[in-house]
Design an enzyme around this catalytic site. Structure first.
Site, PDB file in Angstrom:
ATOM      1  N   ASP A 125      -6.859   1.369  -9.633  1.00 13.88           N
ATOM      2  CA  ASP A 125      -8.012   0.972  -8.827  1.00 13.88           C
ATOM      3  C   ASP A 125      -8.390  -0.426  -9.315  1.00 13.88           C
ATOM      4  O   ASP A 125      -8.910  -0.588 -10.420  1.00 13.88           O
ATOM      5  CB  ASP A 125      -9.165   1.955  -9.029  1.00 13.88           C
ATOM      6  CG  ASP A 125     -10.409   1.595  -8.227  1.00 13.88           C
ATOM      7  OD1 ASP A 125     -10.515   0.440  -7.761  1.00 13.88           O
ATOM      8  OD2 ASP A 125     -11.295   2.458  -8.075  1.00 13.88           O
ATOM      9  N   VAL A 126      -8.130  -1.447  -8.495  1.00 12.57           N
ATOM     10  CA  VAL A 126      -8.290  -2.820  -8.966  1.00 12.57           C
ATOM     11  C   VAL A 126      -9.748  -3.181  -9.243  1.00 12.57           C
ATOM     12  O   VAL A 126     -10.022  -4.201  -9.888  1.00 12.57           O
ATOM     13  CB  VAL A 126      -7.679  -3.844  -7.979  1.00 12.57           C
ATOM     14  CG1 VAL A 126      -6.179  -3.642  -7.854  1.00 12.57           C
ATOM     15  CG2 VAL A 126      -8.373  -3.775  -6.614  1.00 12.57           C
ATOM     16  N   ASN A 172      -3.039  -8.460  -3.461  1.00 14.83           N
ATOM     17  CA  ASN A 172      -3.037  -8.018  -2.075  1.00 14.83           C
ATOM     18  C   ASN A 172      -4.021  -6.901  -1.776  1.00 14.83           C
ATOM     19  O   ASN A 172      -4.439  -6.746  -0.630  1.00 14.83           O
ATOM     20  CB  ASN A 172      -1.606  -7.565  -1.716  1.00 14.83           C
ATOM     21  CG  ASN A 172      -1.550  -6.795  -0.421  1.00 14.83           C
ATOM     22  OD1 ASN A 172      -1.676  -7.370   0.657  1.00 14.83           O
ATOM     23  ND2 ASN A 172      -1.361  -5.474  -0.522  1.00 14.83           N
ATOM     24  N   TYR A 200     -16.072  -7.989   4.949  1.00 15.99           N
ATOM     25  CA  TYR A 200     -14.679  -8.422   4.857  1.00 15.99           C
ATOM     26  C   TYR A 200     -14.579  -9.937   4.934  1.00 15.99           C
ATOM     27  O   TYR A 200     -13.907 -10.582   4.110  1.00 15.99           O
ATOM     28  CB  TYR A 200     -13.878  -7.776   5.995  1.00 15.99           C
ATOM     29  CG  TYR A 200     -12.398  -8.044   5.954  1.00 15.99           C
ATOM     30  CD1 TYR A 200     -11.572  -7.349   5.080  1.00 15.99           C
ATOM     31  CD2 TYR A 200     -11.815  -8.978   6.806  1.00 15.99           C
ATOM     32  CE1 TYR A 200     -10.200  -7.583   5.045  1.00 15.99           C
ATOM     33  CE2 TYR A 200     -10.451  -9.214   6.781  1.00 15.99           C
ATOM     34  CZ  TYR A 200      -9.646  -8.512   5.900  1.00 15.99           C
ATOM     35  OH  TYR A 200      -8.294  -8.749   5.878  1.00 15.99           O
ATOM     36  N   LYS A 205     -13.246 -12.629   2.063  1.00  8.91           N
ATOM     37  CA  LYS A 205     -12.056 -13.435   2.308  1.00  8.91           C
ATOM     38  C   LYS A 205     -12.363 -14.925   2.213  1.00  8.91           C
ATOM     39  O   LYS A 205     -11.518 -15.711   1.752  1.00  8.91           O
ATOM     40  CB  LYS A 205     -11.438 -13.073   3.665  1.00  8.91           C
ATOM     41  CG  LYS A 205     -10.838 -11.673   3.711  1.00  8.91           C
ATOM     42  CD  LYS A 205      -9.778 -11.460   2.642  1.00  8.91           C
ATOM     43  CE  LYS A 205      -9.085 -10.120   2.761  1.00  8.91           C
ATOM     44  NZ  LYS A 205      -8.017  -9.934   1.756  1.00  8.91           N
TER      45      LYS A 205
END
Length: 260
Positions: free
Chosen positions: A69-70, A96, A165, A169
């Protein structure tokens, strides 16, 4: 590269979509790859896909699956420790792992918990993995390596009702630039690939209808995710003296140029 001469990559979000396609492309062309993701079973499926292809059976690299789990610093530390223990170094991080979060939710209705989940995965997770890669690349011999962050068309232009999101980004672009600058003294090259409408489970709804800026719902074209994977490999295999700082790969006719 390690003592045997093959390059070592860490790919996050390797259990599906773009991460899976990139991991398979690297493995089939001789890279050894640590596959990171939340679900061990999908990581094993990715490793199996790479070993079964016709292109690279004789030269396929080794795969290591690490449930990660990053957004958890301890998981990220364990991922890079396992990679270095198995392969000896890290030449590439493909940063990613990401999530869109709840789609189509107006700003005023977006739960804070949903916002935090997207930020923790897309931004904090990317930072944690880049930090771990940076530490390893700075100290290893030969020194250096490459980090490729997966941005998005949304790093440039938002879709309706995508505030979490899109914000993360856009932030990834700043992360990429800052890491690229700070990595110069240590032969750490950092770039970003911004992807639009690659055909994955995450984008399957695009072909049936996606909300447009004018309020209409319209289908959008997609491209083969394998074309994205080949672009990432091209960026990854450049000598460290050369870097693709930003690349944009998208379905040719998607509503990006002129969106809105």
């Amino acid at each position: 590269m390690n003592a045997k001469g093959n390059a070592i990559a860490v790919v996050t979000g390797a259990g599906s979509g773009i991460g899976r396609a990139v991991a398979v492309e690297l493995l089939r062309t001789g890279w050894s790859v640590a596959l990171a993701g939340r679900r061990a079973e999908t990581l094993e499926e990715t490793a199996a896909l790479a070993s079964g292809g016709a292109e690279g059976d004789a030269r396929a690299g080794a795969a290591l699956t690490v449930r990660t789990d990053v957004s958890r610093p301890e998981d990220v530390r364990a991922l890079f420790a396992a990679t270095v223990e198995r392969f000896g170094r890290v030449d590439l991080l493909f940063n990613n792992a990401g999530t869109f979060g709840p789609g189509g939710v107006p700003v005023e209705d977006l739960p804070y918990e949903a916002w935090r989940h997207v930020v923790d995965t897309n931004l904090n997770g990317a930072f944690l993995c880049a930090q771990a890669a940076y530490r390893q690349m700075k100290e290893q011999d030969p020194q250096g390596g490459r980090i490729i962050n997966n941005g998005s068309i949304s790093a440039h232009t938002p879709r309706p009702r995508s505030v979490a999101y899109t914000a993360t980004k856009h932030a990834l672009t700043g992360l990429t630039k800052s890491l690229s600058l700070d990595g110069r003294p240590y032969r750490i090259a950092v770039g970003q690939i911004d992807i639009g409408n690659a055909a994955t489970d995450m984008t399957s709804r695009m072909q049936t209808g996606a909300l447009q800026a004018n309020g209409e719902v319209a289908p959008e074209p997609v491209m083969d995710v394998a074309d994205v994977a080949r672009t990432v490999r091209h960026m990854a295999e450049l000598p460290l003296e050369a870097n693709v700082q930003f690349a944009t790969v998208l379905a040719t006719a998607m509503p990006y140029v002129g969106r809105g």
